[in-house]
Every structure is written in C-alpha cells, then in structure tokens.
Motif scaffolding. Structure first.
Motif, PDB file in Angstrom:
ATOM      1  N   GLY A   1       0.837  -1.191   0.000  1.00 52.84           N
ATOM      2  CA  GLY A   1       0.000   0.000   0.000  1.00 52.84           C
ATOM      3  C   GLY A   1       0.867   1.235   0.000  1.00 52.84           C
ATOM      4  N   PRO A   2       0.275   2.418  -0.157  1.00 54.80           N
ATOM      5  CA  PRO A   2       1.064   3.658  -0.184  1.00 54.80           C
ATOM      6  C   PRO A   2       1.669   3.975   1.174  1.00 54.80           C
ATOM      7  N   ILE A   3       2.658   4.863   1.159  1.00 56.69           N
ATOM      8  CA  ILE A   3       3.314   5.358   2.367  1.00 56.69           C
ATOM      9  C   ILE A   3       2.866   6.795   2.595  1.00 56.69           C
ATOM     10  N   PHE A   4       2.667   7.164   3.843  1.00 58.53           N
ATOM     11  CA  PHE A   4       2.362   8.546   4.191  1.00 58.53           C
ATOM     12  C   PHE A   4       3.538   9.130   4.961  1.00 58.53           C
ATOM     13  N   ALA A   5       3.971  10.312   4.542  1.00 61.82           N
ATOM     14  CA  ALA A   5       5.166  10.937   5.098  1.00 61.82           C
ATOM     15  C   ALA A   5       4.818  12.255   5.773  1.00 61.82           C
ATOM     16  N   LYS A   6       5.639  12.609   6.752  1.00 64.78           N
ATOM     17  CA  LYS A   6       5.504  13.910   7.406  1.00 64.78           C
ATOM     18  C   LYS A   6       6.892  14.427   7.770  1.00 64.78           C
ATOM     19  N   ALA A   7       6.986  15.717   7.945  1.00 64.66           N
ATOM     20  CA  ALA A   7       8.253  16.295   8.376  1.00 64.66           C
ATOM     21  C   ALA A   7       8.547  15.839   9.801  1.00 64.66           C
ATOM     22  N   ASP A   8       9.801  15.476  10.056  1.00 64.21           N
ATOM     23  CA  ASP A   8      10.227  15.045  11.392  1.00 64.21           C
ATOM     24  C   ASP A   8      11.679  15.437  11.577  1.00 64.21           C
ATOM     25  N   PRO A   9      11.925  16.579  12.209  1.00 62.15           N
ATOM     26  CA  PRO A   9      13.297  17.069  12.339  1.00 62.15           C
ATOM     27  C   PRO A   9      14.181  16.191  13.201  1.00 62.15           C
ATOM     28  N   THR A  10      13.609  15.228  13.924  1.00 57.68           N
ATOM     29  CA  THR A  10      14.434  14.330  14.735  1.00 57.68           C
ATOM     30  C   THR A  10      15.057  13.214  13.906  1.00 57.68           C
ATOM     31  N   ARG A  11      14.594  13.038  12.663  1.00 60.55           N
ATOM     32  CA  ARG A  11      15.101  11.977  11.804  1.00 60.55           C
ATOM     33  C   ARG A  11      16.264  12.478  10.943  1.00 60.55           C
ATOM     34  N   ALA A  12      17.062  11.543  10.465  1.00 58.08           N
ATOM     35  CA  ALA A  12      18.288  11.894   9.743  1.00 58.08           C
ATOM     36  C   ALA A  12      18.024  12.779   8.538  1.00 58.08           C
TER      37      ALA A  12
END
Length: 458
Positions: free
Chosen positions: A307-318
């Motif tokens: 299925g599709p992926i949903f993304a969001k901004a996350d400044p804690t990630r690389a």
C-alpha cells in the motif's frame, strides 16, 4: 460490517472474468531465509546482522529472534509438500549468506551449500521451479564489522558470493534475484534505525545506496556469465509516497522520501542515472564508470507492494522526514496497514510507463493476528478478501497494458516478521511456533482454487 470488510468485499469481478493471463503466467509463494530457517547456530552457519539485532535491547518486539523461526532448516520437506498441495508453479526463497560463507568471504561452509541443494532438488522433484534470491537482508556480521554496505568493497564481496551460488546452483536454477527490497534495508538500516544494523547516519545511508547498486550490477554480470539461460530480476518495494495532510513541510518530506524509497535503486539500475535529489547528494561517492557498472541488462522487474506510504516532516530523523498516518477514515487490514487497492493497479501501470519491462509481483499479502478456532481451523476471510481484491486490480492493470507475468503471495508461512517479531502473521499457512505444527488457513485453499481456475482459463 466494518469499513475494511465493506471495501474488501467489493472486488471488480469483471476484471477477473474478462482478463486472460499469459499461458506461462507464474503463480508462486515467497519466503526468506532468516524469517523461516532457524538453525541459526547449526552446521557452521555464522552470525548475521539480524542475529545481532535480535540481541540488541529494543531491536525486536518481545525480544523475539530468528534462532528457530519456522525450523524450515529441518522441516523443508514438509514445507515443499505444502507448496505441492497448493499447486504453485514456483517458490521464491533466499540463501542465507552467513550459512554458506560464515564470515561473508573466504572459507565456504559445505553443509550450508548442501542444504540449498536439498531445497532446490526437493522443489524440482515436486514440480516447483526454484526462484533464488541472493540477498534478503542477512549480511554476515563479519562483513558489517568491516564497514558493511557503507564500505565500497562490499560490492565485490557480494559479487564473489553471488558467483559461488551461480556456480553451485546454476545447473538447476534459472530464475535469479539479486536483492530483495533495496530501499527498505538501506533506509531502515542506515537512516531510520528500524532494522539491522540500526545506524542513523546520512553519509553511511548514501554510501550504502550506491554500494548496493554497484553490488547489484556486479551480481547481474556474474550470474549472466555463469548461468546459461538465466532470467534475472531484482525486487523493489515500490509504493506511492503521499504527504500526511497538505502542510508544505509534509509535501516536501514526501517528495524526498519518494526519491529515497522509489527511485534511488530503480532509476540507476534501469535508466542509468540517479533521480535529481539523490544524484546531487550521492555525487561524492560516485566514481568514473560506476553508472555503467550499475545499469546492466535485466529480464524482469520484481514488485513487492502492500500500500502507499504517508510521510511527514520530522526534524528528529536523519533526513527530516518520518512516517505519517493515513487519513483516519482509511480502511485497514489485520495489522493496521491501510488498504488502497487502486494504488496497486496504478503502481503496475507506472512501472510499465517508466521502465518498459515485464513485471513479476514477488510479494503481495495481508497480515493479521490469526488464531485457530475450537476445531483448529483458521478462517482468515480478511486475507481472502484482500487477495481477491488485489488480484482483481492486477487484472485491471493488465487490461490497461501492464505486462505482468507472475504473482507470488507473501507468505507461505507465518514467520519472523523482522522488527515485529512473531506478532504479525502474513502466512497462508499457520505456524504454531511452540510445536511447529503447520495448518493451512482458509486463504491457502482459496489460493489453490484461484490457481486452478486461472490455469483452466489460460
């Protein structure tokens, strides 16, 4: 009736009725070595990065390990019999690199090589074609200790390993897969630490992307040279990446994740270049002639899709992005994954448009928390509904021009589902992990009937 079931019980019956598959269409089941074999310390097998991950605090739910898994190492004959009863044409499996080369290079473990001889010969004797995947995430720990995929030399180590397998099994195995799900094990291994080796480092992630691409190209060449008549593919986990909501920062996060997830491997391997954002970032690690080494002639495109992926901004990630949530009204299946069957059809058509290649669906399936009823039966209607609907969407894509040549269910058996341990069950055969008893679920009977009916129409 739940929204999930309401949607899953509305497959496009006309698509199934009107689309005639190729006469050589392949129906199969898929597994992978670390997820089913067990025998992690038997007969000379060396440790892999997943053995280490399982012993790292917080690495796997409940501290589960692949030490025993489905005990396929000792029960492979029973599992081949299950496949024979299903009537499948093919069995997609992987070789455990540390089982045949305990330190990743150098001394060969004959007992490990002998095991895959038995699996291959057993499958062929049952009328099932073996499809061999060279790498499904279990890098020998000894190679990781030397830098693993972040070390350019790893591409050469992989090529030597692939050559060992090609020389040993190429007389009987003609269907070869270089890697399974490039984007998953590199992103989750080197940027978002959800999988082995659990590193969070942008530079190492970029190096891993490029070195794995180099390994793929080298693997294609050695298999082509050593296996007459080889049919070679690679397996990509592709799905559309959508932003969570419409915030600008989430749209940007989705665009970058899309390049890392969907394009960083397919484009260089099949088109000869990296996509724009990846190309700029990865340029310091690219040497003269590398793109020609990566872009080698391929025979088919392996697609894993759920299925599709949903993304969001996350400044804690690389990379500044993280996993977002699907819209709250989205239908889901047993393990909470959103169900978007139209996205499956659309992905098949997008691959056809972009890469102009035959497609084999190497994984598609549905998870759940399946438990036997009082009689011991497992009536997994949710999985049957899912598989019926997704097969209907495959037929729609074929009608619209997609050249689909095979379909493999994930998975034959309930197994070790990586970081989720044994909590998520994707098999069409139930495994009681305490007793190792195998029980075909209702979905296994449904799949066997589907194969029979499709062969009748072919």
């Amino acid at each position: 009736m739940s929204q999930t079931n309401a949607i899953l019980e509305k497959p496009d019956a006309e698509a199934l009725a009107k689309t005639k598959l190729r006469s050589d269409f392949v129906w199969g089941v898929s597994t992978s070595a670390y997820q089913i074999e067990g025998a992690a310390a038997e007969d000379g097998r060396g440790p892999s990065i997943w053995d280490t991950r399982c012993r790292t605090a917080g690495g796997v739910v409940n501290g589960d390990t692949g030490d025993v898994a489905c005990d396929h190492y000792h029960r492979y004959e029973d599992d081949i019999a299950l496949m024979r009863d299903l009537g499948v044409d093919a069995y997609r499996f992987s070789v455990a690199w540390p089982r045949v080369l305990p330190r990743g290079r150098g001394a060969v473990n004959d007992k490990g090589l002998d095991f895959y001889d038995r699996v291959i010969d057993g499958a062929l004797a049952a009328g099932i074609e073996p499809w061999l995947c060279v790498y499904h995430w279990d890098l020998p720990q000894a190679l990781h200790d030397q830098g693993g995929w972040a070390n350019r030399d790893c591409a050469g180590w992989y090529a030597d390993y692939a050559a060992l397998l090609a020389r040993r099994y190429g007389d009987r195995v003609k269907r070869w897969i270089t890697f399974n799900e490039f984007s998953v094990f590199t992103l989750f291994g080197y940027a978002i630490p959800w999988a082995a080796p659990g590193i969070t480092d942008r530079e190492q992630h970029l190096r891993a992307i490029h070195h794995v691409n180099l390994a793929h190209g080298a693997g294609v060449d050695v298999i082509r040279d050593l296996v007459p008549g080889a049919s070679i593919g690679a397996v990509h986990n592709r799905q559309r990446v959508l932003p969570e909501g419409d915030r600008a920062e989430n749209v940007e996060a989705a665009a970058l994740l899309d390049e890392h997830w969907n394009l960083a491997f397919c484009d260089p391997q099949l088109l000869g270049h990296y996509s724009p954002r990846v190309a700029k970032a990865i340029e310091p690690y690219v040497q003269a002639g590398d793109m020609a080494r990566i872009c080698r002639p391929m025979d088919w495109f392996g697609l894993n899709h759920y299925g599709p992926i949903f993304a969001k901004a996350d400044p804690t990630r690389a990379w500044g992005y993280g996993w977002g949530d699907a819209p709250p009204d989205s239908p889901t299946h047993g393990v909470g994954w959103a169900v978007f069957p139209d996205a499956f059809r659309d992905e098949l058509l997008e691959i056809t448009r972009r890469y102009r290649m035959p497609i084999v669906i190497t994984e598609n399936g549905c998870g759940g928390n399946d438990t036997p009823d009082e009689s011991g039966a497992i009536d997994d209607q949710h999985r049957i509904n899912y598989l019926r609907l997704y097969n209907a969407k495959m037929h729609e894509a074929i009608r619209a021009g997609a050249d689909v040549r095979g379909y493999f269910v994930w998975s034959l058996l309930d197994n070790f589902e990586w970081g989720s341990g044994y909590g998520n069950r994707f098999g069409i055969v139930h495994v009681d992990f305490a007793t190792q008893k195998r029980t075909p679920k209702a979905s296994a009977r449904w799949y066997a009937d589907l194969i029979k009916s499709e062969r009748f129409r072919a």
